[in-house]
Motif scaffolding. Sequence first.
Motif, PDB file in Angstrom:
ATOM      1  N   VAL A 103       0.701  -3.521  34.762  1.00  0.00           N
ATOM      2  CA  VAL A 103      -0.487  -3.330  35.604  1.00  0.00           C
ATOM      3  C   VAL A 103      -1.664  -4.127  35.039  1.00  0.00           C
ATOM      4  N   LYS A 104      -2.426  -4.774  35.949  1.00  0.00           N
ATOM      5  CA  LYS A 104      -3.493  -5.689  35.502  1.00  0.00           C
ATOM      6  C   LYS A 104      -4.884  -5.057  35.571  1.00  0.00           C
ATOM      7  N   HIS A 105      -5.014  -3.938  36.272  1.00  0.00           N
ATOM      8  CA  HIS A 105      -6.352  -3.340  36.455  1.00  0.00           C
ATOM      9  C   HIS A 105      -6.180  -1.823  36.560  1.00  0.00           C
ATOM     10  N   TYR A 106      -6.872  -1.118  35.666  1.00  0.00           N
ATOM     11  CA  TYR A 106      -6.796   0.351  35.628  1.00  0.00           C
ATOM     12  C   TYR A 106      -8.168   0.879  36.061  1.00  0.00           C
ATOM     13  N   VAL A 107      -8.181   1.598  37.166  1.00  0.00           N
ATOM     14  CA  VAL A 107      -9.453   2.103  37.713  1.00  0.00           C
ATOM     15  C   VAL A 107      -9.432   3.628  37.649  1.00  0.00           C
ATOM     16  N   ALA A 108     -10.530   4.221  37.221  1.00  0.00           N
ATOM     17  CA  ALA A 108     -10.586   5.688  37.211  1.00  0.00           C
ATOM     18  C   ALA A 108     -11.921   6.152  37.776  1.00  0.00           C
ATOM     19  N   LEU A 109     -11.845   7.225  38.551  1.00  0.00           N
ATOM     20  CA  LEU A 109     -13.063   7.813  39.113  1.00  0.00           C
ATOM     21  C   LEU A 109     -13.540   8.918  38.180  1.00  0.00           C
ATOM     22  N   SER A 110     -14.810   8.800  37.752  1.00  0.00           N
ATOM     23  CA  SER A 110     -15.380   9.817  36.878  1.00  0.00           C
ATOM     24  C   SER A 110     -16.755  10.213  37.425  1.00  0.00           C
ATOM     25  N   VAL A 111     -17.543  10.859  36.601  1.00  0.00           N
ATOM     26  CA  VAL A 111     -18.766  11.494  37.092  1.00  0.00           C
ATOM     27  C   VAL A 111     -19.992  10.928  36.378  1.00  0.00           C
ATOM     28  N   VAL A 112     -21.046  10.661  37.127  1.00  0.00           N
ATOM     29  CA  VAL A 112     -22.318  10.225  36.531  1.00  0.00           C
ATOM     30  C   VAL A 112     -22.733  11.268  35.484  1.00  0.00           C
ATOM     31  N   GLY A 113     -23.091  10.819  34.295  1.00  0.00           N
ATOM     32  CA  GLY A 113     -23.625  11.725  33.271  1.00  0.00           C
ATOM     33  C   GLY A 113     -22.603  12.259  32.283  1.00  0.00           C
ATOM     34  N   VAL A 193     -14.107  -4.717  35.549  1.00  0.00           N
ATOM     35  CA  VAL A 193     -15.435  -4.960  34.960  1.00  0.00           C
ATOM     36  C   VAL A 193     -15.434  -4.648  33.459  1.00  0.00           C
ATOM     37  N   ASN A 194     -14.364  -3.990  32.989  1.00  0.00           N
ATOM     38  CA  ASN A 194     -14.301  -3.540  31.589  1.00  0.00           C
ATOM     39  C   ASN A 194     -15.580  -2.811  31.209  1.00  0.00           C
ATOM     40  N   GLY A 195     -16.000  -1.940  32.061  1.00  0.00           N
ATOM     41  CA  GLY A 195     -17.211  -1.158  31.866  1.00  0.00           C
ATOM     42  C   GLY A 195     -17.312  -0.120  32.969  1.00  0.00           C
ATOM     43  N   THR A 196     -18.518   0.383  33.163  1.00  0.00           N
ATOM     44  CA  THR A 196     -18.724   1.473  34.117  1.00  0.00           C
ATOM     45  C   THR A 196     -19.644   1.022  35.248  1.00  0.00           C
ATOM     46  N   VAL A 197     -19.269   1.384  36.472  1.00  0.00           N
ATOM     47  CA  VAL A 197     -20.119   1.110  37.633  1.00  0.00           C
ATOM     48  C   VAL A 197     -20.599   2.462  38.159  1.00  0.00           C
ATOM     49  N   GLU A 198     -21.911   2.592  38.375  1.00  0.00           N
ATOM     50  CA  GLU A 198     -22.424   3.858  38.900  1.00  0.00           C
ATOM     51  C   GLU A 198     -22.593   3.760  40.411  1.00  0.00           C
ATOM     52  N   VAL A 199     -22.158   4.818  41.122  1.00  0.00           N
ATOM     53  CA  VAL A 199     -22.362   4.880  42.574  1.00  0.00           C
ATOM     54  C   VAL A 199     -23.010   6.220  42.896  1.00  0.00           C
ATOM     55  N   ALA A 200     -23.881   6.220  43.915  1.00  0.00           N
ATOM     56  CA  ALA A 200     -24.639   7.439  44.229  1.00  0.00           C
ATOM     57  C   ALA A 200     -24.994   7.451  45.708  1.00  0.00           C
ATOM     58  N   GLY A 201     -25.550   8.582  46.156  1.00  0.00           N
ATOM     59  CA  GLY A 201     -25.966   8.701  47.548  1.00  0.00           C
ATOM     60  C   GLY A 201     -27.309   8.039  47.784  1.00  0.00           C
ATOM     61  N   PRO A 202     -27.697   7.940  49.065  1.00  0.00           N
ATOM     62  CA  PRO A 202     -28.939   7.236  49.392  1.00  0.00           C
ATOM     63  C   PRO A 202     -30.214   8.046  49.155  1.00  0.00           C
TER      64      PRO A 202
END
Length: 267
Positions: A103-113, A193-202
């Motif tokens: 596998v070339k890309h491992y993605v995981a969903l986690s939580v802000v904070g 991205v080898n890091g963390t991307v933050e996503v949030a509501g508007p």
Amino acid sequence: MARTRAGYVEKGISIMKLVIIGGTGLIGSKLVARLREHGHEAVPASPDTGVNTLTAEGLADVLQGASVVVDVSNSPSFEESAVMDFFTRSTRNLLEHAAAAGVKHYVALSVVGTERIPDSPYLRAKNAQETLIKSGRIPYSIVHATQFFEFVNRIADEATVGTTVRLPPVLIQPMAADDVAKAVGRIAVGAPVNGTVEVAGPQQFRFDELIRQGFAARHDPREVVVDPHARYFGAEFGERSLIPAGEARLGEIRFEQWLGQPVLQQR
Ligand SMILES: NC(=O)c1ccc[n+]([C@@H]2O[C@H](COP(=O)([O-])OP(=O)(O)OC[C@H]3O[C@@H](n4cnc5c(N)ncnc54)[C@H](OP(=O)(O)O)[C@@H]3O)[C@@H](O)[C@H]2O)c1
């Protein structure tokens, strides 16, 4: 008109096999549907489909030929030792089998904070999951999402004693599960991205205002009380602990818009 897989290939759009761990859950099922709409081979994996990350059952088979793994699974129990065991054991199994499958890309969903709230057993377990991924050998992307609109009722139930809901006056920037799935999907088909991307509501709310707005829409008679020492899933929070620390990618769906949907579509 929906494009066929051959149509995507013809257009030069590369088709990937992505295995969605927890692909039968709230985010997972939306993610599988979105990726398939874009022509990808998205394979849901969960105990329901014969894949168990805790025992590694079915992992080697489902990961064959996959270029991306997306982990959007969740622990059935939020109890301290159970949740830690779930996220660490399943992540170790996944990392090992994903590496073996190339596998070339491992993605995981986690939580802000997760890194800011060590008091919370759940977030401690998510942080341990992230540490394992970061120290693994597979290029990765960790997505930090804020609380889902779909989770707001559970938050209220957790904070209810009798008919009173006690909540701290902290900020929260929740988002719709549809927007979470969209963000995770985009990241999953992109480069790690080898890091963390933050996503949030508007929109940002104060916790108690959000819950009051949800109750008003559902005619829920519970009383909401502000208590600076109220705990949320076992932890006390700072005013900004639950909102993104940096510049987050924002979803489009607003809370009032989501509340206005028929209840059956709010899932
Ligand atoms: N709730 C929030 O506000 C929030 C905010 C930010 C991030 N997140 C993160 O979002 C992720 C997804 O949450 P969700 O609400 O979509 O979860 P969910 O609806 O509870 O779905 C959980 C999924 O995990 C699967 N699963 C459970 N045990 C498993 C095992 N042993 N092996 C493989 N799969 C297993 C379930 O499969 P079965 O159905 O077959 O049991 C299901 O598909 C979680 O990691 C959570 O930390 C949540």
